[in-house]
Design a protein around this motif. Structure first.
Motif, PDB file in Angstrom:
ATOM      1  N   ASN A  73       0.856  12.107  26.859  1.00 10.33           N
ATOM      2  CA  ASN A  73       1.813  10.998  26.808  1.00 10.33           C
ATOM      3  C   ASN A  73       2.306  10.614  28.200  1.00 10.33           C
ATOM      4  OD1 ASN A  73       1.688  10.651  24.025  1.00 10.33           O
ATOM      5  ND2 ASN A  73       3.318  12.135  23.650  1.00 10.33           N
ATOM      6  N   TYR A  74       2.531  11.613  29.072  1.00 16.29           N
ATOM      7  CA  TYR A  74       2.946  11.303  30.452  1.00 16.29           C
ATOM      8  C   TYR A  74       1.842  10.536  31.175  1.00 16.29           C
ATOM      9  CZ  TYR A  74       6.344  15.072  29.568  1.00 16.29           C
ATOM     10  OH  TYR A  74       7.318  15.878  29.044  1.00 16.29           O
ATOM     11  N   ALA A  75       0.591  10.929  30.929  1.00 14.10           N
ATOM     12  CA  ALA A  75      -0.535  10.242  31.569  1.00 14.10           C
ATOM     13  C   ALA A  75      -0.615   8.792  31.103  1.00 14.10           C
ATOM     14  CB  ALA A  75      -1.840  10.981  31.266  1.00 14.10           C
ATOM     15  N   ILE A  76      -0.458   8.578  29.807  1.00 12.59           N
ATOM     16  CA  ILE A  76      -0.471   7.210  29.281  1.00 12.59           C
ATOM     17  C   ILE A  76       0.710   6.417  29.836  1.00 12.59           C
ATOM     18  CG2 ILE A  76      -0.154   5.837  27.158  1.00 12.59           C
ATOM     19  CD1 ILE A  76      -2.996   6.917  27.527  1.00 12.59           C
ATOM     20  N   HIS A  77       1.865   7.059  29.880  1.00 12.57           N
ATOM     21  CA  HIS A  77       3.061   6.405  30.425  1.00 12.57           C
ATOM     22  C   HIS A  77       2.830   5.980  31.872  1.00 12.57           C
ATOM     23  CE1 HIS A  77       7.244   5.352  30.860  1.00 12.57           C
ATOM     24  NE2 HIS A  77       7.408   6.231  31.843  1.00 12.57           N
ATOM     25  N   TYR A  78       2.160   6.840  32.659  1.00 12.13           N
ATOM     26  CA  TYR A  78       1.850   6.517  34.050  1.00 12.13           C
ATOM     27  C   TYR A  78       1.027   5.233  34.145  1.00 12.13           C
ATOM     28  CZ  TYR A  78      -0.638   6.539  38.472  1.00 12.13           C
ATOM     29  OH  TYR A  78      -1.201   6.148  39.666  1.00 12.13           O
ATOM     30  N   PHE A  79       0.007   5.107  33.311  1.00 15.73           N
ATOM     31  CA  PHE A  79      -0.841   3.913  33.368  1.00 15.73           C
ATOM     32  C   PHE A  79      -0.181   2.706  32.715  1.00 15.73           C
ATOM     33  CE2 PHE A  79      -4.190   6.962  34.352  1.00 15.73           C
ATOM     34  CZ  PHE A  79      -4.886   6.270  35.332  1.00 15.73           C
ATOM     35  N   ASP A  80       0.755   2.931  31.814  1.00 16.17           N
ATOM     36  CA  ASP A  80       1.390   1.851  31.069  1.00 16.17           C
ATOM     37  C   ASP A  80       2.466   1.122  31.882  1.00 16.17           C
ATOM     38  OD1 ASP A  80       1.510   0.325  28.727  1.00 16.17           O
ATOM     39  OD2 ASP A  80       3.208   1.490  27.968  1.00 16.17           O
ATOM     40  N   GLU A  81       3.104   1.812  32.808  1.00 15.34           N
ATOM     41  CA  GLU A  81       4.192   1.227  33.591  1.00 15.34           C
ATOM     42  C   GLU A  81       3.732   0.944  35.022  1.00 15.34           C
ATOM     43  OE1 GLU A  81       7.283   0.586  32.341  1.00 15.34           O
ATOM     44  OE2 GLU A  81       6.702   1.381  30.386  1.00 15.34           O
ATOM     45  N   SER A  82       4.447   0.065  35.702  1.00 16.43           N
ATOM     46  CA  SER A  82       4.140  -0.201  37.109  1.00 16.43           C
ATOM     47  C   SER A  82       4.648   0.964  37.959  1.00 16.43           C
ATOM     48  CB  SER A  82       4.800  -1.500  37.571  1.00 16.43           C
ATOM     49  OG  SER A  82       6.207  -1.325  37.663  1.00 16.43           O
ATOM     50  N   ASN A  83       4.054   1.121  39.128  1.00 17.29           N
ATOM     51  CA  ASN A  83       4.489   2.181  40.032  1.00 17.29           C
ATOM     52  C   ASN A  83       5.952   1.986  40.425  1.00 17.29           C
ATOM     53  OD1 ASN A  83       2.027   3.379  39.934  1.00 17.29           O
ATOM     54  ND2 ASN A  83       1.482   3.004  42.062  1.00 17.29           N
ATOM     55  N   GLU A  84       6.343   0.747  40.580  1.00 12.86           N
ATOM     56  CA  GLU A  84       7.727   0.443  40.961  1.00 12.86           C
ATOM     57  C   GLU A  84       8.700   0.930  39.890  1.00 12.86           C
ATOM     58  OE1 GLU A  84      10.504  -3.446  41.907  1.00 12.86           O
ATOM     59  OE2 GLU A  84       8.336  -3.605  42.178  1.00 12.86           O
ATOM     60  N   SER A  85       8.406   0.652  38.630  1.00 11.60           N
ATOM     61  CA  SER A  85       9.308   1.069  37.557  1.00 11.60           C
ATOM     62  C   SER A  85       9.302   2.588  37.357  1.00 11.60           C
ATOM     63  CB  SER A  85       8.970   0.358  36.246  1.00 11.60           C
ATOM     64  OG  SER A  85       7.719   0.783  35.764  1.00 11.60           O
ATOM     65  N   LEU A  86       8.227   3.254  37.787  1.00 14.49           N
ATOM     66  CA  LEU A  86       8.152   4.712  37.690  1.00 14.49           C
ATOM     67  C   LEU A  86       8.764   5.401  38.909  1.00 14.49           C
ATOM     68  CD1 LEU A  86       4.516   5.147  36.331  1.00 14.49           C
ATOM     69  CD2 LEU A  86       6.641   5.401  35.051  1.00 14.49           C
ATOM     70  N   GLY A  87       9.142   4.607  39.895  1.00 15.26           N
ATOM     71  CA  GLY A  87       9.702   5.180  41.116  1.00 15.26           C
ATOM     72  C   GLY A  87       8.639   5.726  42.051  1.00 15.26           C
ATOM     73  N   LEU A  88       7.419   5.210  41.933  1.00 12.37           N
ATOM     74  CA  LEU A  88       6.316   5.629  42.791  1.00 12.37           C
ATOM     75  C   LEU A  88       5.985   4.504  43.750  1.00 12.37           C
ATOM     76  CD1 LEU A  88       3.974   7.041  40.018  1.00 12.37           C
ATOM     77  CD2 LEU A  88       5.512   8.354  41.482  1.00 12.37           C
ATOM     78  N   SER A  89       5.534   4.873  44.933  1.00 10.71           N
ATOM     79  CA  SER A  89       5.145   3.835  45.873  1.00 10.71           C
ATOM     80  C   SER A  89       3.685   4.018  46.253  1.00 10.71           C
ATOM     81  CB  SER A  89       6.019   3.882  47.125  1.00 10.71           C
ATOM     82  OG  SER A  89       5.777   5.067  47.844  1.00 10.71           O
ATOM     83  N   ALA A  90       3.000   2.916  46.424  1.00  8.16           N
ATOM     84  CA  ALA A  90       1.600   2.967  46.838  1.00  8.16           C
ATOM     85  C   ALA A  90       1.493   3.478  48.264  1.00  8.16           C
ATOM     86  CB  ALA A  90       0.959   1.588  46.724  1.00  8.16           C
ATOM     87  N   LYS A  91       2.508   3.236  49.084  1.00  7.53           N
ATOM     88  CA  LYS A  91       2.489   3.683  50.473  1.00  7.53           C
ATOM     89  C   LYS A  91       2.407   5.198  50.550  1.00  7.53           C
ATOM     90  CE  LYS A  91       5.071  -0.206  52.306  1.00  7.53           C
ATOM     91  NZ  LYS A  91       6.298  -0.642  52.970  1.00  7.53           N
ATOM     92  N   LYS A  92       3.089   5.887  49.659  1.00  7.65           N
ATOM     93  CA  LYS A  92       3.075   7.342  49.659  1.00  7.65           C
ATOM     94  C   LYS A  92       1.659   7.866  49.505  1.00  7.65           C
ATOM     95  CE  LYS A  92       4.868  11.363  47.238  1.00  7.65           C
ATOM     96  NZ  LYS A  92       5.629  11.854  46.103  1.00  7.65           N
ATOM     97  N   GLU A  93       0.915   7.289  48.597  1.00  6.76           N
ATOM     98  CA  GLU A  93      -0.453   7.741  48.382  1.00  6.76           C
ATOM     99  C   GLU A  93      -1.316   7.418  49.593  1.00  6.76           C
ATOM    100  OE1 GLU A  93      -4.138   7.371  45.291  1.00  6.76           O
ATOM    101  OE2 GLU A  93      -2.124   6.939  44.632  1.00  6.76           O
ATOM    102  N   ASN A  94      -1.102   6.228  50.213  1.00  5.03           N
ATOM    103  CA  ASN A  94      -1.881   5.882  51.385  1.00  5.03           C
ATOM    104  C   ASN A  94      -1.632   6.873  52.514  1.00  5.03           C
ATOM    105  OD1 ASN A  94      -3.008   3.703  50.115  1.00  5.03           O
ATOM    106  ND2 ASN A  94      -1.520   2.237  50.881  1.00  5.03           N
ATOM    107  N   LYS A  95      -0.370   7.306  52.689  1.00  6.78           N
ATOM    108  CA  LYS A  95      -0.064   8.302  53.709  1.00  6.78           C
ATOM    109  C   LYS A  95      -0.756   9.609  53.374  1.00  6.78           C
ATOM    110  CE  LYS A  95       4.450   6.478  55.035  1.00  6.78           C
ATOM    111  NZ  LYS A  95       5.906   6.720  54.992  1.00  6.78           N
ATOM    112  N   ASN A  96      -0.712   9.999  52.116  1.00  8.00           N
ATOM    113  CA  ASN A  96      -1.367  11.232  51.697  1.00  8.00           C
ATOM    114  C   ASN A  96      -2.868  11.142  51.913  1.00  8.00           C
ATOM    115  OD1 ASN A  96       1.018  12.423  50.948  1.00  8.00           O
ATOM    116  ND2 ASN A  96       0.805  11.948  48.786  1.00  8.00           N
TER     117      ASN A  96
END
Length: 148
Positions: A73-96
């Protein structure tokens, strides 16, 4: 490309059995096909999202038990919501990603340096062997001196 195909492509190099189980579950969710096409989403970031939730649930204990269904369910939730609404940033992954690439590059450079040092170390030994006229064979033993 369909979303299901994108997930298969992202998972093509995964060896972790637990992550493969999650991916296999995602592949059964044909209703999420369009959501899987979102380019800001990745399996690596999905795992980070699930870990973040698990860490919150552990309440500082250092461990937590989560049912498989909840992880799915967490995995589906991750794909179902935008990164912004989940509190995730694309920049973080790019840095990683940049850090991982830099680490790989450093490891390759270190391997090359070690190989060069090995060549430098073995070269004088080869010269010494030729000068002495003998080549050591195996390990010497104190018990095999031929004295009775």
């Amino acid at each position: 490309m369909e979303g299901i195909e994108r997930i298969k492509m992202l998972a093509s190099e995964i060896k972790d059995e637990a992550l493969l189980q999650i991916v296999n579950y995602l592949l059964t969710r044909i209703d999420m096909n369009d959501k899987y096409l979102n380019e800001e989403k990745s399996l690596k970031q999905m795992v980070e999202f699930i870990r973040k939730i698990a860490k919150e649930k552990s309440k500082g204990q250092g461990w937590v038990m989560i049912k498989d269904e909840d992880v799915y369910n967490y995995a589906i939730h991750y794909f179902d919501e935008s990164n912004e609404s989940l509190g995730l940033s694309a920049k973080k992954e790019n840095k990683n990603t940049a850090a991982v690439a830099e680490n790989i590059e450093n490891e390759e450079q270190n391997k090359t340096e070690l190989q060069e040092k090995e060549v430098e170390v073995t070269a004088p030994q080869e010269k010494n062997k030729k000068k002495k006229g003998w080549v050591p064979e195996g390990q010497l033993s104190l018990f095999d001196l031929g004295v009775m």
